[in-house]
Design an enzyme around this catalytic site. Structure first.
Site, PDB file in Angstrom:
ATOM      1  N   LYS A 259       0.840  -1.213   0.000  1.00 24.18           N
ATOM      2  CA  LYS A 259       0.000   0.000   0.000  1.00 24.18           C
ATOM      3  C   LYS A 259       0.871   1.258   0.000  1.00 24.18           C
ATOM      4  O   LYS A 259       0.638   2.186  -0.769  1.00 24.18           O
ATOM      5  CB  LYS A 259      -0.893  -0.001   1.250  1.00 24.18           C
ATOM      6  N   ASN A 260       1.883   1.261   0.867  1.00 21.71           N
ATOM      7  CA  ASN A 260       2.649   2.497   1.047  1.00 21.71           C
ATOM      8  C   ASN A 260       3.637   2.766  -0.081  1.00 21.71           C
ATOM      9  O   ASN A 260       4.319   3.790  -0.102  1.00 21.71           O
ATOM     10  CB  ASN A 260       3.341   2.500   2.417  1.00 21.71           C
TER      11      ASN A 260
ATOM     12  N   ARG B 271       0.112  14.713  13.585  1.00 18.41           N
ATOM     13  CA  ARG B 271       0.822  14.357  12.349  1.00 18.41           C
ATOM     14  C   ARG B 271       0.983  15.616  11.509  1.00 18.41           C
ATOM     15  O   ARG B 271       0.301  15.806  10.503  1.00 18.41           O
ATOM     16  CB  ARG B 271       0.078  13.245  11.590  1.00 18.41           C
TER      17      ARG B 271
ATOM     18  N   CYS C 201      -4.910   7.827   9.752  1.00 17.24           N
ATOM     19  CA  CYS C 201      -5.048   7.203  11.072  1.00 17.24           C
ATOM     20  C   CYS C 201      -4.722   8.206  12.168  1.00 17.24           C
ATOM     21  O   CYS C 201      -3.811   9.024  12.030  1.00 17.24           O
ATOM     22  CB  CYS C 201      -4.093   6.019  11.188  1.00 17.24           C
TER      23      CYS C 201
ATOM     24  N   ASP D 245       4.822   0.408  12.089  1.00 17.58           N
ATOM     25  CA  ASP D 245       3.616  -0.236  11.553  1.00 17.58           C
ATOM     26  C   ASP D 245       3.485  -1.696  11.983  1.00 17.58           C
ATOM     27  O   ASP D 245       2.410  -2.286  11.840  1.00 17.58           O
ATOM     28  CB  ASP D 245       3.621  -0.164  10.014  1.00 17.58           C
TER      29      ASP D 245
ATOM     30  N   ARG E 167      -8.419  -0.669   4.957  1.00 21.34           N
ATOM     31  CA  ARG E 167      -7.626   0.370   4.280  1.00 21.34           C
ATOM     32  C   ARG E 167      -6.266  -0.183   3.859  1.00 21.34           C
ATOM     33  O   ARG E 167      -5.621   0.368   2.964  1.00 21.34           O
ATOM     34  CB  ARG E 167      -7.416   1.572   5.205  1.00 21.34           C
TER      35      ARG E 167
END
Ligand code: EPZ
Length: 420
Positions: free
Chosen positions: A24-25, A123, A118, A307, A399
């Site tokens: 995903k990232n 952030r 999230c 993560d 997600r």
């Protein structure tokens, strides 16, 4: 609003083989980078996830044709009709912020709201904004919206005070069409940065050092379409390894890059797992008795990934002794612990430190996913608990994990979905 839950009957030993999804990232910044090409990009191994669907929606809004066929996405960015991203889409995910660098690089203007994502504590995007300004963008931040204008990025050396993944990506995207050389010192070294560098090079940019602490980008006048395969998802791999290990099971993961998981496999081995690695496979066999791990400190890559903190914690809940975590990346990344306690876990938090005292058994409970990785951790713990658990709010989990329940069912887990 309709909520979907996972119902998990715990206690089954997971066993079998899975093929790992694309990262995903990596997929998200690569989709943003496609905006830079005056042509068509073909992106393979692109996971089908809600965050990726949001990125495709953003591309559509900008006027690009973005079509998915299985795990291949084609983005045609010959025409950019819009340089403003609606707040509704920005708020859906954090990585929407990297469209700023891509739009600036391509069109010299971008307008967007502050990104969502999230809830992991504050952030800020100060490093992104500061770097883009240093590269020549004029940026104003008013009424919750960011407006940026620029010519081609200018030659400069950006020194990041922290190796932020998103800020490094934004710099690379804006710099890909710079007038001259942009150097990034203290750049993020994550494999996803290296993947983005490769993609940009295939488009005609000249990026070197991506994956190390110093990246140089020599801008090109024009970038073209290209074809690329997204790297495998190292965090999804860590999650399935923890699920198998927590249930005293065995797993083989295919299409993995074991080198991307060095810090995770090290911790899993310390806890007693047997792990063997091939070029693109990894097999894990859980120990009969899980050993505690003295200290797990989350750090930027190649350190232990933030993560993977929640899923490794879920696995160590039944270790024979005390494991200690320190979370050094995000301020509020222990929100899953309150939910894990409902299963009977013994966890104490003091600021950035979290002490997990292993318990002999966990029992099923109703829990709520509060963020992506924390949500996956609840599933890992529920799989190893006795009896039935229900996890609400699974939109967070979806997600980041493609067909999460089907993948686990394929390994023998008893997991079903329930609409409420
Ligand atoms: C990326 O987020 C990942 N997201 C995150 O994965 C991951 O947890 C994180 O990197 C760290 O590895 C994507 O790639 C889409 P950062 P990002 O900028 O880019 C502070 C997941 O679960 N900071 O490296 O947002 C920040 O507050 C997600 O898949 C500033 O202070 O991470 C944080 O404390 C969640 N100012 C730290 O740096 C800034 O301008 C790391 O953030 C930027 C960041």
């Amino acid at each position: 609003m309709e909520d979907t839950s996972f119902i998990i009957e715990g206690g089954e030993r997971l066993s079998g083989e899975i093929t790992l999804q694309g990262a995903k990232n990596s997929a998200l910044p690569i989709l943003a980078a496609a905006v830079l090409a005056e042509g068509k990009c073909v992106i393979h191994n692109c996971p089908d996830l809600s965050d990726v669907r949001t990125a495709l929606e953003i591309l559509g809004h900008l006027g690009c044709a973005a079509v998915r066929r299985g795990h291949t996405v084609e983005v045609d960015a010959r025409r950019i009709a819009n340089t403003s991203i609606p707040s509704r889409l920005m708020l859906k995910m954090r990585s929407s912020v990297i469209f700023l660098g891509a739009l600036l690089g391509r069109t010299g203007e971008a307008e967007a709201a502050y990104p969502g994502g999230c809830e992991l504590g504050p952030r800020p995007i100060d490093l992104h904004i500061g770097a883009l300004r240093q590269m020549g963008a004029e940026i104003s931040e008013e009424f919750g919206r960011i407006t940026a204008k620029s010519g081609r990025a200018r030659e400069t050396c950006v020194n990041l005070s922290f190796p932020s993944v998103g800020a490094t990506e934004n710099i690379m995207l804006f710099a890909a069409r710079a007038r001259g050389r942009v150097t990034v010192i203290n750049a993020a070294r994550e494999p996803e940065i290296e993947d983005l560098g490769e993609f940009l090079n295939k488009m005609g940019a000249r990026v070197s050092g991506a994956g190390s602490g110093v990246i140089t980008i020599d801008g090109a006048c024009r970038l073209t379409g290209c074809e690329h395969t997204v790297i495998p998802d190292r965090i999804a791999a860590a999650t399935y390894m923890c699920a198998a290990a927590a249930t005293k099971g065995k797993i083989t993961i295919d299409r993995i890059r074991p080198a991307h998981l060095g810090s995770v496999t090290d911790i899993m081995r310390q806890s007693g797992c047997l792990i063997s690695e091939g070029e693109s496979t990894l097999s894990l066999t859980a120990p009969d008795a899980i050993r505690p791990v003295r200290l797990i400190r989350t750090m930027p890559y190649p350190g232990f990934p933030t993560d993977a903190q929640a899923v490794v914690m879920a696995y160590l809940l039944r270790a024979r002794g005390v494991s200690v975590f320190t979370e050094n990346i995000f301020e509020n990344r222990y929100r899953h612990t309150g939910e894990l306690e409902k299963l009977g876990a013994d966890i104490t938090i003091n600021g950035r430190v979290c002490v997990v005292s292993g318990v002999p058994a966990l029992t099923g409970a109703h829990m709520c996913a509060l963020d992506l990785r924390g949500g996956a951790a609840l599933a890992v713990a529920a799989l190893s608990a006795q009896g039935r658990s229900e996890i609400h709010n699974i939109c967070h989990i979806e997600r980041g994990y493609e067909r999460f329940d089907e993948t686990l069912s394929g390994l023998g887990a008893r997991i079903t979905r329930k609409k409420i």
